[in-house]
Each structure stands twice: as C-alpha cells, then as structure tokens.
Motif scaffolding. Structure first.
Motif, PDB file in Angstrom:
ATOM      1  N   GLU A   1       0.832  -1.212   0.000  1.00 51.74           N
ATOM      2  CA  GLU A   1       0.000   0.000   0.000  1.00 51.74           C
ATOM      3  C   GLU A   1       0.862   1.256   0.000  1.00 51.74           C
ATOM      4  OE1 GLU A   1      -3.636   0.376   2.407  1.00 51.74           O
ATOM      5  OE2 GLU A   1      -3.171  -1.673   3.064  1.00 51.74           O
ATOM      6  N   GLN A   2       1.982   1.200   0.685  1.00 54.62           N
ATOM      7  CA  GLN A   2       2.880   2.350   0.745  1.00 54.62           C
ATOM      8  C   GLN A   2       3.629   2.548  -0.568  1.00 54.62           C
ATOM      9  OE1 GLN A   2       5.225   1.402   4.199  1.00 54.62           O
ATOM     10  NE2 GLN A   2       3.588   1.951   5.616  1.00 54.62           N
ATOM     11  N   LEU A   3       3.963   1.434  -1.232  1.00 56.30           N
ATOM     12  CA  LEU A   3       4.744   1.524  -2.460  1.00 56.30           C
ATOM     13  C   LEU A   3       3.916   1.839  -3.705  1.00 56.30           C
ATOM     14  CD1 LEU A   3       7.327  -1.404  -2.266  1.00 56.30           C
ATOM     15  CD2 LEU A   3       7.802   1.040  -2.251  1.00 56.30           C
ATOM     16  N   LEU A   4       2.725   1.262  -3.807  1.00 55.57           N
ATOM     17  CA  LEU A   4       1.926   1.427  -5.027  1.00 55.57           C
ATOM     18  C   LEU A   4       1.715   2.904  -5.333  1.00 55.57           C
ATOM     19  CD1 LEU A   4      -0.675  -1.424  -4.569  1.00 55.57           C
ATOM     20  CD2 LEU A   4       0.852  -1.144  -6.549  1.00 55.57           C
ATOM     21  N   THR A   5       1.985   3.269  -6.553  1.00 54.44           N
ATOM     22  CA  THR A   5       1.926   4.660  -6.966  1.00 54.44           C
ATOM     23  C   THR A   5       0.501   5.181  -7.090  1.00 54.44           C
ATOM     24  OG1 THR A   5       4.015   4.389  -8.149  1.00 54.44           O
ATOM     25  CG2 THR A   5       2.657   6.276  -8.779  1.00 54.44           C
ATOM     26  N   PHE A   6      -0.400   4.346  -7.599  1.00 55.34           N
ATOM     27  CA  PHE A   6      -1.734   4.831  -7.953  1.00 55.34           C
ATOM     28  C   PHE A   6      -2.782   4.466  -6.905  1.00 55.34           C
ATOM     29  CE2 PHE A   6       0.623   4.240 -11.929  1.00 55.34           C
ATOM     30  CZ  PHE A   6       0.676   5.564 -12.319  1.00 55.34           C
ATOM     31  N   LYS A   7      -3.616   5.444  -6.576  1.00 58.84           N
ATOM     32  CA  LYS A   7      -4.649   5.306  -5.559  1.00 58.84           C
ATOM     33  C   LYS A   7      -5.588   4.128  -5.847  1.00 58.84           C
ATOM     34  CE  LYS A   7      -8.248   8.133  -3.404  1.00 58.84           C
ATOM     35  NZ  LYS A   7      -8.883   9.465  -3.418  1.00 58.84           N
ATOM     36  N   ALA A   8      -6.006   3.963  -7.084  1.00 58.81           N
ATOM     37  CA  ALA A   8      -6.922   2.869  -7.433  1.00 58.81           C
ATOM     38  C   ALA A   8      -6.278   1.515  -7.160  1.00 58.81           C
ATOM     39  CB  ALA A   8      -7.342   2.975  -8.896  1.00 58.81           C
ATOM     40  N   SER A   9      -4.987   1.388  -7.412  1.00 55.59           N
ATOM     41  CA  SER A   9      -4.285   0.129  -7.143  1.00 55.59           C
ATOM     42  C   SER A   9      -4.239  -0.154  -5.650  1.00 55.59           C
ATOM     43  CB  SER A   9      -2.868   0.172  -7.710  1.00 55.59           C
ATOM     44  OG  SER A   9      -2.902   0.302  -9.107  1.00 55.59           O
ATOM     45  N   ARG A  10      -4.011   0.875  -4.848  1.00 55.38           N
ATOM     46  CA  ARG A  10      -4.002   0.703  -3.391  1.00 55.38           C
ATOM     47  C   ARG A  10      -5.383   0.274  -2.891  1.00 55.38           C
ATOM     48  NH1 ARG A  10      -0.883   5.526  -3.865  1.00 55.38           N
ATOM     49  NH2 ARG A  10      -2.653   6.799  -3.195  1.00 55.38           N
ATOM     50  N   ARG A  11      -6.431   0.861  -3.447  1.00 55.30           N
ATOM     51  CA  ARG A  11      -7.801   0.511  -3.054  1.00 55.30           C
ATOM     52  C   ARG A  11      -8.114  -0.944  -3.405  1.00 55.30           C
ATOM     53  NH1 ARG A  11     -11.987  -0.374  -5.623  1.00 55.30           N
ATOM     54  NH2 ARG A  11     -11.375   0.634  -7.552  1.00 55.30           N
TER      55      ARG A  11
END
Length: 164
Positions: A118-128
């Motif tokens: 979650e900290q590394l993923l660049t894009f908000k949608a990917s974190r969600r």
C-alpha cells in the motif's frame, strides 16, 4: 481518457501473492517508463480472456508462474500520467518465481507485505484494489499456503529494495 486517443484504455493485470513461512506477500514491479510501483498488467491478448492475459503479463513482466485464485476480479480507474486506464485485476497465487524473465532488464521486482505494498503502489486505485482483495483473502476459508517454489533472486531483489 487517454491523452493520445481521448478514450479510456482497458487493461488486465494480476494481483500476485504468495505465502512464505505463513506470511502473506504480494509481488510488485516497476513500470518501464516512469518507474512507478505497479501490478503486472497490459492489454488483452487477442484470442485470450482477460484473466489469461493477466497471467501472461505476470510471466513476461515479473517472471511469475501461477494460477488465478478464485473467481474474484477487482476493477478500478487508474489516473496514469499518459491517460486513464480501466484496470481489471485478477488475484494470482504464485507457484514459481523465475530468476530470469523477459523484462528483467527493464523492471525491478519486490515481494512485500500488503501494508508495504500500500505504501509503495503509486496509484490510488491500485491501493484501493489491494485493500479490497486483502480483506476478502483474510476472510476466505482455505486461503492458506500452497507449495511455492521461491528463487533466491526474488529474495535478493526484496532486500535491495530495503524490505526484510
């Protein structure tokens, strides 16, 4: 909408995961152009389903061999610098991590916890989508560990990125 075409681009990707020593780990890679941390993804391969295309992208981009996990698919709109992407992710249980793979010279690969992901993923949608999958995974009976072949090179890449 894509900067070049004015349309939303459709892509398919894998949300690859493994369990090592009872600990859940996900696999992330860097994009070739912007070095963003992402899930392996790409366009649909002609004649293949979205899920099969996603597994192929995981092989090519991250050197991962595995199977689709369950029937779940996650969908989100990724605000990419080159235009918006309508991304469908398919959870993938990783069975083997290759030391050498097609795009190894173009990307970095790490194995991290969901929280680190979650900290590394660049894009908000990917974190969600990651959070949504992790909540589902933790409440699904039988999501325990399966036999996984784990090469030292993937552990080394994790260490180089500062993760233990």
């Amino acid at each position: 909408m894509s900067v070049k075409t004015g349309k939303l681009r459709k892509q398919y990707g894998a949300l690859p995961f493994i369990q090592i020593g009872g600990k859940l780990r996900i696999v992330l890679i860097t994009s070739r152009t912007h070095q963003n941390w992402i899930f392996p993804k790409g366009n649909r391969i002609p004649g293949r389903s979205g899920a099969d295309s996603a597994l192929q992208e995981a092989r090519e981009e991250a050197g991962l061999i595995g199977r689709r996990w369950g029937r779940m698919k996650l969908r989100g709109i990724v605000d990419h610098p080159d235009g918006k992407i309508d991304l469908t992710l398919y959870p993938m249980r990783v069975e083997r991590i290759r030391s050498n793979w097609a795009e190894a010279h173009q990307r970095r690969r790490v194995l991290v916890s969901v929280r680190e992901g979650e900290q590394l993923l660049t894009f908000k949608a990917s974190r969600r989508m990651l959070r949504q999958w992790a909540a589902h995974f933790r409440t699904t009976p039988g999501s325990g560990s399966a036999g996984i072949s784990h090469s030292p090179s993937s552990q080394d890449s994790r260490r180089r990125a500062g993760f233990r």
